[in-house]
Design a protein around this motif. Sequence first.
Motif, PDB file in Angstrom:
ATOM      1  N   SER A  80       4.863  10.633   6.448  1.00 22.82           N
ATOM      2  CA  SER A  80       3.502  10.404   5.954  1.00 22.82           C
ATOM      3  C   SER A  80       3.163   9.615   4.905  1.00 22.82           C
ATOM      4  O   SER A  80       2.037   9.362   4.944  1.00 22.82           O
ATOM      5  CB  SER A  80       2.900  11.993   6.040  1.00 22.82           C
ATOM      6  OG  SER A  80       3.208  12.502   4.733  1.00 22.82           O
ATOM      7  N   LEU A  81       4.211   9.438   3.948  1.00 19.80           N
ATOM      8  CA  LEU A  81       4.223   8.636   3.033  1.00 19.80           C
ATOM      9  C   LEU A  81       4.500   7.168   3.379  1.00 19.80           C
ATOM     10  O   LEU A  81       4.683   6.429   2.254  1.00 19.80           O
ATOM     11  CB  LEU A  81       4.748   9.143   1.792  1.00 19.80           C
ATOM     12  CG  LEU A  81       4.303  10.610   1.421  1.00 19.80           C
ATOM     13  CD1 LEU A  81       5.227  11.002   0.395  1.00 19.80           C
ATOM     14  CD2 LEU A  81       3.108  10.543   0.743  1.00 19.80           C
ATOM     15  N   GLU A 128      -0.431   3.576   3.778  1.00 21.54           N
ATOM     16  CA  GLU A 128      -0.891   2.891   2.922  1.00 21.54           C
ATOM     17  C   GLU A 128      -1.228   3.859   1.762  1.00 21.54           C
ATOM     18  O   GLU A 128      -0.788   3.589   0.574  1.00 21.54           O
ATOM     19  CB  GLU A 128      -2.436   2.646   3.043  1.00 21.54           C
ATOM     20  CG  GLU A 128      -2.479   1.333   4.148  1.00 21.54           C
ATOM     21  CD  GLU A 128      -3.927   0.820   4.533  1.00 21.54           C
ATOM     22  OE1 GLU A 128      -4.971   1.613   3.877  1.00 21.54           O
ATOM     23  OE2 GLU A 128      -4.152   0.035   5.238  1.00 21.54           O
ATOM     24  N   ARG A 129      -1.198   5.211   2.157  1.00 19.00           N
ATOM     25  CA  ARG A 129      -1.248   6.271   1.015  1.00 19.00           C
ATOM     26  C   ARG A 129       0.059   6.240   0.217  1.00 19.00           C
ATOM     27  O   ARG A 129       0.086   6.402  -1.015  1.00 19.00           O
ATOM     28  CB  ARG A 129      -1.547   7.552   1.420  1.00 19.00           C
ATOM     29  CG  ARG A 129      -1.591   8.684   0.545  1.00 19.00           C
ATOM     30  CD  ARG A 129      -1.970  10.198   1.454  1.00 19.00           C
ATOM     31  NE  ARG A 129      -1.793  11.401   0.434  1.00 19.00           N
ATOM     32  CZ  ARG A 129      -0.698  12.073   0.739  1.00 19.00           C
ATOM     33  NH1 ARG A 129       0.095  12.018   1.844  1.00 19.00           N
ATOM     34  NH2 ARG A 129      -0.455  13.211   0.048  1.00 19.00           N
ATOM     35  N   ARG A 162       0.475   3.355  -1.804  1.00 21.55           N
ATOM     36  CA  ARG A 162      -0.215   3.428  -3.294  1.00 21.55           C
ATOM     37  C   ARG A 162       0.114   4.315  -4.083  1.00 21.55           C
ATOM     38  O   ARG A 162       0.279   4.063  -5.266  1.00 21.55           O
ATOM     39  CB  ARG A 162      -1.700   4.154  -2.822  1.00 21.55           C
ATOM     40  CG  ARG A 162      -2.843   3.827  -3.928  1.00 21.55           C
ATOM     41  CD  ARG A 162      -4.037   4.383  -3.537  1.00 21.55           C
ATOM     42  NE  ARG A 162      -4.546   3.653  -2.210  1.00 21.55           N
ATOM     43  CZ  ARG A 162      -4.745   4.523  -1.002  1.00 21.55           C
ATOM     44  NH1 ARG A 162      -4.235   5.736  -1.144  1.00 21.55           N
ATOM     45  NH2 ARG A 162      -5.149   4.080  -0.082  1.00 21.55           N
ATOM     46  N   ILE A 163       0.877   5.417  -3.845  1.00 26.04           N
ATOM     47  CA  ILE A 163       1.457   6.267  -4.711  1.00 26.04           C
ATOM     48  C   ILE A 163       2.771   5.629  -5.306  1.00 26.04           C
ATOM     49  O   ILE A 163       2.947   5.770  -6.507  1.00 26.04           O
ATOM     50  CB  ILE A 163       1.882   7.587  -3.891  1.00 26.04           C
ATOM     51  CG1 ILE A 163       0.584   8.293  -3.484  1.00 26.04           C
ATOM     52  CG2 ILE A 163       2.959   8.645  -4.773  1.00 26.04           C
ATOM     53  CD1 ILE A 163       0.764   9.510  -2.675  1.00 26.04           C
TER      54      ILE A 163
END
Length: 286
Positions: A137-138, A141-142, A145-146
Motif C-alpha cells: 500500500s506504500l 504516491e502516499r 511522499r512518506i
Amino acid sequence: MTVNSSFSSNDSLPDCLFTRPTSFFFITYYITNILLLLPLCILVLYLGLQRWQQQHSTSTAAAMTHSDSFTYHMVTMELVGVLGSIFGFCGVFVDRVHISWLGHFLWIFTWYGEMFFHILTCVERYLAVVHPVTYLSLRGERGIRIRNISIGCVWLLCVGTTICMTLKYSLVVAFCFLILSLIIVSFCSLSVLCVLIRPGPGEQGGDRERVDQSKRRAFYTILAILGVLLLRSSANLAWTVVHMLRESRDCSATAAEIWFNLPSSLVLPLLFLHRAGTLACCKNNS
C-alpha cells in the motif's frame, strides 16, 4: 567516517591526526576509503542515471523502489565522506590543521547519514517481509511522499547533528542515536530472519525447492548485513562509552575504531550492484 573527534575538545583531533604512528593509520584509512568508495559510488549513480533515463523514455520501465532511492542518497552522502577523506589526507600530508578540520566536519555529516539511511533501509525491509500488505500500500504516491519526507528529514538531521559536534553534550547526542540505531536495526533484521525461517503459504510441490533456495539466500544476506551493522554500532558505542567516562583520549583506539565503519559504508552500494547484476561474481546467480 568517524564520530570520534567530535566528542572531545577542539585540540584533541590535531593531537591524534598529527602524532605518529597514529597519523599513518589515519592516512591509510583515507586512501582506502577513497579508493573503495569513490568508484563504487560513481558506478551506482551512473546506473541510477541510466535507469532514470530509461524510465522517462519508455512507459514500461519499472518505477524507482524505496530501497534504490535510499541507496542513491546514501552514496551521495558517501561522496561527501570521500571529499572529507581527501581534505583529511591533504591536511595531514601538508600539516594544515584547518584543512583536516574541514574534512572532519564532512566525515561527521556522512557518519550520521549512514546510520540514518541504514535505519530507513532496515525498516523498509521489515515492512516488505513482515507486513507485505502494508508495504504494497506504500508503493503508490502516499508511500513515495512518506519516503521523500523521511529522506529530507535525514539530510536535516545530519546538518543538525554535525553542528552539535561543537557543543558540550555532543557525546550524549551520539550515544542516544547509536542506541536507537542498534535497537531498530536489531529488531527489524531479527524479525525478517524469523519470517524467513518459518515456512510460508504456497511453498508446496515443485516450487518448494526454488522458494527454499531463494529464502536461504535472503536469510544469509540479511544475516551478513546485520553482522556488519552490529559491528559498526557496537564498536562506535563502545568507543563512545569509554570516552564518556574518561577525560583523555587514546589516539591508537581512535585510529583503530574508524576502520569498523568502513564495511557498513560498502553494504548498500554492493547490494544495489548485486541486484543490478553488475558484480561479476554475482552475474551467474542473479
